[in-house]
Design a protein around this motif. Structure first.
Motif, short mmCIF file in Angstrom:
data_model
loop_
_atom_site.label_atom_id
_atom_site.label_comp_id
_atom_site.label_asym_id
_atom_site.label_seq_id
_atom_site.Cartn_x
_atom_site.Cartn_y
_atom_site.Cartn_z
N GLY A 34 0.81 -1.21 0.00
CA GLY A 34 0.00 0.00 0.00
C GLY A 34 0.84 1.25 0.00
O GLY A 34 0.39 2.30 -0.44
N ARG A 35 2.08 1.15 0.48
CA ARG A 35 2.93 2.35 0.62
C ARG A 35 4.38 2.05 0.29
O ARG A 35 5.29 2.73 0.77
N GLY A 36 4.66 1.09 -0.54
CA GLY A 36 6.06 0.74 -0.80
C GLY A 36 6.86 1.83 -1.48
O GLY A 36 8.07 1.94 -1.30
N TRP A 37 6.20 2.65 -2.33
CA TRP A 37 6.83 3.72 -3.08
C TRP A 37 8.00 3.24 -3.93
O TRP A 37 8.89 4.01 -4.27
N TYR A 38 8.03 1.96 -4.24
CA TYR A 38 8.98 1.41 -5.21
C TYR A 38 10.41 1.90 -4.94
O TYR A 38 11.13 2.29 -5.86
N SER A 39 10.77 1.84 -3.66
CA SER A 39 12.08 2.34 -3.23
C SER A 39 12.64 1.43 -2.15
O SER A 39 11.88 0.72 -1.46
N ASN A 40 13.95 1.45 -1.99
CA ASN A 40 14.58 0.81 -0.84
C ASN A 40 14.54 1.80 0.32
O ASN A 40 15.19 2.85 0.28
N TRP A 41 13.74 1.48 1.33
CA TRP A 41 13.53 2.42 2.43
C TRP A 41 14.82 2.66 3.21
O TRP A 41 15.60 1.73 3.45
N VAL A 42 14.99 3.90 3.65
CA VAL A 42 16.22 4.23 4.36
C VAL A 42 16.12 3.93 5.85
O VAL A 42 17.13 3.66 6.51
N SER A 43 14.90 3.97 6.42
CA SER A 43 14.74 3.76 7.87
C SER A 43 13.49 2.93 8.15
O SER A 43 12.52 3.42 8.76
N PRO A 44 13.48 1.65 7.77
CA PRO A 44 12.25 0.86 7.97
C PRO A 44 11.99 0.49 9.41
O PRO A 44 10.87 0.13 9.77
N GLY A 45 13.02 0.56 10.27
CA GLY A 45 12.83 0.28 11.68
C GLY A 45 12.32 -1.12 11.94
O GLY A 45 12.79 -2.10 11.35
N ALA A 46 11.31 -1.23 12.82
CA ALA A 46 10.80 -2.53 13.25
C ALA A 46 10.11 -3.29 12.12
O ALA A 46 9.88 -4.50 12.24
N LEU A 47 9.79 -2.63 11.02
CA LEU A 47 9.16 -3.32 9.89
C LEU A 47 10.11 -4.30 9.22
O LEU A 47 9.67 -5.19 8.50
N PRO A 62 13.52 -5.10 6.61
CA PRO A 62 13.90 -4.59 5.29
C PRO A 62 12.70 -4.35 4.39
O PRO A 62 11.80 -5.18 4.29
N GLN A 63 12.69 -3.19 3.74
CA GLN A 63 11.66 -2.83 2.77
C GLN A 63 12.37 -2.39 1.48
O GLN A 63 12.25 -1.26 1.02
N ASN A 64 13.08 -3.34 0.91
CA ASN A 64 13.88 -3.04 -0.29
C ASN A 64 13.06 -3.36 -1.54
O ASN A 64 13.30 -4.33 -2.26
N TRP A 65 12.09 -2.48 -1.82
CA TRP A 65 11.16 -2.72 -2.91
C TRP A 65 11.84 -2.65 -4.27
O TRP A 65 11.54 -3.43 -5.18
N GLU A 66 12.76 -1.73 -4.43
CA GLU A 66 13.46 -1.62 -5.72
C GLU A 66 14.27 -2.88 -6.00
O GLU A 66 14.22 -3.43 -7.12
N THR A 67 15.00 -3.35 -5.03
CA THR A 67 15.77 -4.59 -5.21
C THR A 67 14.85 -5.77 -5.46
O THR A 67 15.12 -6.62 -6.33
N PHE A 68 13.75 -5.85 -4.73
CA PHE A 68 12.77 -6.92 -4.91
C PHE A 68 12.28 -6.98 -6.36
O PHE A 68 12.27 -8.03 -7.00
N HIS A 69 11.89 -5.84 -6.90
CA HIS A 69 11.32 -5.83 -8.24
C HIS A 69 12.37 -5.99 -9.34
O HIS A 69 12.18 -6.79 -10.27
#
Length: 361
Positions: free
Chosen positions: A142-155, A157-164
Motif C-alpha cells: 500500500g505504501r512501498g513507493w517502489y524504493s529501498n527504504w532508508v529507515s524501515p525500523g521494526a518493519l 527490510p523494505q527493499n522494494w526496488e531490489t525486490f522488483h
C-alpha cells in the motif's frame, strides 16, 4: 511522436482527443494454455503459491512469492503476511511449449491498491487484446513507493526496488517465454506506480526501453507531493502496521532531505535519453465534484508539468497527454485521479506506443 495540445500550455506538452478503444473479451479458447505455467523459485524468491487462472478466459493468473528483500510487507485487508501476490496477463496465443518469445510490460499499481484487482485485470486484458505482450503486475504494498527504504525500523527490510528489479524480473524471465533484454521490456505505473516506473527507468535504463506514467506523482521537491508520501506512511488505510515519516526517504525537511532530492524523477531525467517516454494526466475537472480525487489529480499534473519542462530542456522526446477534464479523452472520464475510463484510455494509447518500439513476434 509529438501530440499537439488543444490549448498550448508550454512547448513540447501535448493533449490528445480520442475515445477509449473497446474490444470483445477473450473467450475461453482464445489461448493455447490449458493450465498456467509452473514457476520455480530463485533469485531470492520462494514461490509459495503456484500460478492459478483468475477466470475461465485463461489469460490472467496470479501466484505468490516470499522475498528476502521485503520479508514483512505492510498489509492491506485480505493480504497474507510475508507474501507478495503477482498478477500476470499472457498474450492470447501464448504457448509455454512453443518457441515464440514475448516482450514484457511491468505495470505498477498505486497507493493503497492491490496488483490483482479486477480493474487492473480489465484494463490490461482490454488494452492488450491484440498485442503479443506479457503484462506483469507485481505487489508494491500500500505504501512501498517502489524504493529501498532508508529507515524501515521494526518493519524490517523494505527493499522494494531490489525486490522488483533484481528478483521479480529475473524470476519472470526464468519461468516465462520472455524476450529477456532491454528491447523486450517496458514499464508503466499509476499514481505512486507512475513515480515507481520513472524511478526504476532512471535508475536502471539498461532494463527498459519505454516508460510511462499514468497520473504519477513525479516531483519529490514539490511540498504537496512530499505531504502525500508522508500521509501514506502514517495512514492505516495504506497498510498495517504504519511507518514513520522518515521511513522511506528519510526526514522530509531541509537540510536533512537529501534522499528526497536525489530520488525525485522530475529532476533526474537524463537516464531516459534514448528511451520512449509517455505521461498521461488530467486536471481534476470540476474540483467540487469528488474533490479528493479531483485535487489529487490536479496536483499530480503539476509534477508532470515540471517533468515535461525538464525533459524539454534536456532535449529528450516524450509524449505528454494532458487530457484536462477528460471530456475529449474517453466517455466517463472527468479528469479525476483514479477513474477507470481515464486509465483505460491511457493504456489503450500507451500499448501501441510501446509495441512500435519493443522487440516482439
Amino acid at each position: 511522436m509529438t501530440i499537439r495540445p488543444q490549448k498550448p500550455i508550454r512547448r513540447g506538452l501535448a493533449l490528445v482527443a480520442g475515445l477509449a478503444i473497446t474490444s470483445a473479451p477473450a473467450t475461453a479458447d482464445a489461448t493455447a494454455q490449458t493450465a498456467p505455467p509452473l514457476f520455480d523459485s530463485g533469485f531470492g524468491l520462494t514461490v509459495v503459491s503456484q500460478p492459478a487462472w483468475v477466470d475461465a478466459t485463461r489469460r490472467t493468473f496470479t501466484f505468490a512469492v516470499a522475498s528476502d528483500q521485503v520479508p514483512t510487507p505492510t498489509l492491506l485487508p485480505g493480504q497474507t503476511a510475508g507474501q507478495h501476490v503477482i498478477m500476470v496477463t499472457l498474450p492470447t496465443d501464448y504457448d509455454s511449449t512453443g518457441a515464440t518469445r514475448y516482450p514484457v510490460l511491468y505495470a505498477l499499481h498505486g497507493n493503497a491498491d492491490y496488483p490483482n484487482t479486477l480493474r487492473n485485470q480489465r484494463i490490461t486484458e482490454q488494452s492488450t487484446q491484440t498485442a503479443p505482450l506479457i503484462t506483469v503486475h507485481p505487489n508494491g504494498s500500500g505504501r512501498g513507493w517502489y524504493s529501498n527504504w532508508v529507515s524501515p525500523g521494526a518493519l524490517g527490510p523494505q527493499n522494494w526496488e531490489t525486490f522488483h528489479l533484481d528478483q521479480v524480473i529475473p524470476l519472470i524471465d526464468a519461468n516465462l517465454r520472455t524476450i529477456p533484454t532491454r528491447n523486450g521490456r517496458a514499464i508503466v505505473g499509476h499514481s505512486m506506480g507512475g513515480f515507481g516506473a520513472f524511478h526504476y527507468a532512471e535508475h536502471r535504463p539498461d532494463l527498459f526501453s519505454y516508460v510511462g506514467s499514468l497520473s504519477g506523482g513525479l516531483d519529490l521537491l514539490n511540498q504537496e507531493q512530499r505531504l502525500a508520501v508522508v500521509e501514506t506512511e502514517l495512514d492505516p488505510s495504506s497498510g498495517t502496521p504504519t511507518a514513520g515519516i522518515d521511513s522511506i526517504f528519510g526526514p522530509p525537511f531541509w537540510p536533512f532531505d537529501g534522499v528526497w532530492n536525489a530520488q525525485s524523477p522530475a529532476q533526474h531525467v537524463e537516464p531516459l535519453r534514448g528511451m520512449g517516454v509517455a505521461m498521461y494526466v488530467g486536471n481534476g475537472g470540476d474540483l467540487t465534484v469528488d474533490p479528493i480525487q479531483a485535487i489529487v489529480e490536479n496536483r499530480a499534473r503539476e509534477t508532470n508539468l515540471v517533468t515535461a519542462a525538464n525533459l524539454t530542456a534536456a532535449g529528450i522526446p516524450y509524449d505528454f497527454i494532458d487530457y484536462g477534464d477528460g471530456g475529449t479523452w474517453a466517455p466517463g472520464c472527468t479528469g479525476k485521479h483514479s477513474q477507470e475510463p481515464c486509465l483505460q484510455a491511457d493504456m489503450n494509447h500507451f500499448i501501441p506506443l510501446i509495441m512500435r518500439r519493443l522487440q516482439h513476434p
